[in-house]
Enzyme design. Structure first.
Site, PDB file in Angstrom:
ATOM      1  CE  LYS A  43      -2.150  -1.328   3.631  1.00 55.97           C
ATOM      2  NZ  LYS A  43      -1.629  -2.601   4.266  1.00 55.97           N
ATOM      3  NE  ARG A  96      -4.341  -1.949  10.439  1.00 57.12           N
ATOM      4  CZ  ARG A  96      -3.379  -1.682   9.489  1.00 57.12           C
ATOM      5  NH1 ARG A  96      -3.225  -0.382   8.923  1.00 57.12           N
ATOM      6  NH2 ARG A  96      -2.600  -2.209   9.265  1.00 57.12           N
ATOM      7  NE  ARG A 133       7.276  -2.824   6.041  1.00 62.64           N
ATOM      8  CZ  ARG A 133       5.935  -2.763   5.813  1.00 62.64           C
ATOM      9  NH1 ARG A 133       5.672  -2.211   5.061  1.00 62.64           N
ATOM     10  NH2 ARG A 133       5.078  -2.992   7.129  1.00 62.64           N
ATOM     11  NE  ARG A 165       6.006  -0.955  10.459  1.00 62.22           N
ATOM     12  CZ  ARG A 165       4.945  -0.955   9.607  1.00 62.22           C
ATOM     13  NH1 ARG A 165       5.239  -0.182   8.516  1.00 62.22           N
ATOM     14  NH2 ARG A 165       3.970  -1.566  10.306  1.00 62.22           N
ATOM     15  NE  ARG A 191       2.017  -5.630  11.307  1.00 61.14           N
ATOM     16  CZ  ARG A 191       3.197  -5.502  10.679  1.00 61.14           C
ATOM     17  NH1 ARG A 191       4.332  -6.196  11.250  1.00 61.14           N
ATOM     18  NH2 ARG A 191       3.194  -4.898   9.402  1.00 61.14           N
TER      19      ARG A 191
HETATM   20  P1  ADP Z   1       1.119  -2.589   8.097  1.00 62.77           P
HETATM   21  O1  ADP Z   1      -0.160  -2.228   6.913  1.00 62.77           O
HETATM   22  O2  ADP Z   1       2.296  -3.101   7.385  1.00 62.77           O
HETATM   23  O3  ADP Z   1       0.339  -3.337   9.495  1.00 62.77           O
HETATM   24  P2  ADP Z   1       0.763   0.018   9.116  1.00 62.77           P
HETATM   25  O4  ADP Z   1       1.811   0.957   9.304  1.00 62.77           O
HETATM   26  O5  ADP Z   1      -0.606   0.462   8.329  1.00 62.77           O
HETATM   27  O6  ADP Z   1       1.519  -1.076   8.693  1.00 62.77           O
HETATM   28  O7  ADP Z   1       0.326  -0.141  10.643  1.00 62.77           O
HETATM   29  C1  ADP Z   1       0.993  -0.527  11.745  1.00 62.77           C
HETATM   30  C2  ADP Z   1       0.261  -0.693  13.126  1.00 62.77           C
HETATM   31  O8  ADP Z   1      -0.280   0.614  13.404  1.00 62.77           O
HETATM   32  C3  ADP Z   1      -0.840  -1.616  12.886  1.00 62.77           C
HETATM   33  O9  ADP Z   1      -0.621  -3.154  13.219  1.00 62.77           O
HETATM   34  C4  ADP Z   1      -1.822  -1.213  13.992  1.00 62.77           C
HETATM   35  O10 ADP Z   1      -1.229  -1.453  15.293  1.00 62.77           O
HETATM   36  C5  ADP Z   1      -1.693   0.612  14.066  1.00 62.77           C
HETATM   37  N1  ADP Z   1      -2.662   0.961  13.212  1.00 62.77           N
HETATM   38  C6  ADP Z   1      -2.404   1.620  11.848  1.00 62.77           C
HETATM   39  N2  ADP Z   1      -3.615   1.772  11.266  1.00 62.77           N
HETATM   40  C7  ADP Z   1      -4.634   1.578  12.257  1.00 62.77           C
HETATM   41  C8  ADP Z   1      -6.035   1.892  12.232  1.00 62.77           C
HETATM   42  N3  ADP Z   1      -6.672   2.374  11.251  1.00 62.77           N
HETATM   43  N4  ADP Z   1      -6.614   1.210  13.402  1.00 62.77           N
HETATM   44  C9  ADP Z   1      -6.031   1.090  14.446  1.00 62.77           C
HETATM   45  N5  ADP Z   1      -4.711   0.533  14.440  1.00 62.77           N
HETATM   46  C10 ADP Z   1      -3.905   1.002  13.422  1.00 62.77           C
END
Ligand code: ADP
Length: 191
Positions: A14, A89, A128, A134, A146
């Site tokens: 994404k 999400r 990554r 991270r 996740r």
């Molecule tokens: P990825 O898609 O690789 O998991 P992101 O950077 O989108 O990475 O998200 C990392 C973390 O941030 C998620 O595992 C969650 O803990 C938190 N997070 C991100 N977006 C949301 C959301 N919309 N609602 C709740 N938690 C979120």
């Protein structure tokens, strides 16, 4: 306004595609993950809270996430449109986003879902994790959690947009440029 939700499991690509879309369509990219990580780096109250969830691979509570996202949207003066990446999400997040955008006389144009098989996701995320620092990308158990959270809590959000005729799947495996072209085709068809 053109408002795109880029959807898909962790590691689907994404962020990579969002950066290319920003350049082509001049949209504002809002990644909730990036915003949380910036808060963690700045050691804000929100960052400390978010970190306790993110490090385990769990979702940050809806109320906090929704409020943060809305405040980020409100910061942008005269937007051309938005790419939402990592948001919504959960179904409550999708409901909140719809109400919020409607209050601004706009709405989501299209959700584009990048599809990638689980084994490939785990491989990409571990790779990554080597460079990104991270913590959530450096442990296979957390990565698999996740993906499970995605399957259990997030995947249903596709139905929300699908029922409105605003959902398209994209094959997320292959060359970055080919995937981007498939995304653009869908956006141009919509426009
Ligand atoms: P990825 O898609 O690789 O998991 P992101 O950077 O989108 O990475 O998200 C990392 C973390 O941030 C998620 O595992 C969650 O803990 C938190 N997070 C991100 N977006 C949301 C959301 N919309 N609602 C709740 N938690 C979120």
């Amino acid at each position: 306004m053109l408002n795109i939700v880029l959807f898909g499991p962790p590691g689907a690509g994404k962020g990579t595609q969002a950066a290319k879309l920003v350049e082509k369509y001049k949209l504002t990219h809002l990644s909730t993950g990036d915003i949380f990580r910036a808060n963690i780096k700045g050691n804000t109250e929100l960052g400390v809270l978010a970190k306790s969830y993110m490090d385990k691979g769990n979702l940050v509570p809806d109320e906090v996430t929704i409020q943060m996202l809305e405040s980020e949207v409100n910061k942008i003066k005269n937007p051309v449109g938005f790419i939402f990446d990592g948001f919504p999400r959960t179904t409550p997040q999708a409901d909140a986003l719809e109400k919020f955008l409607n209050s601004k006389d706009t709405s989501i144009s299209l959700m584009l879902a990048l599809e990638v098989a689980v084994d490939e996701l785990v491989k990409r995320l571990l790779l990554r994790g080597v460079d990104s620092q991270r913590p959530d990308d450096q442990n296979e158990t957390i990565i698999r959690n996740r993906i499970e959270v995605y399957n259990n809590q997030t995947a249903v959000v596709a139905d929300y947009y699908s029922s409105k005729g605003k959902f398209e799947k994209i094959n997320g495996i292959g060359a970055i440029e080919d995937i981007f072209n498939a995304i653009c085709l869908n956006i141009n068809n919509y426009n």
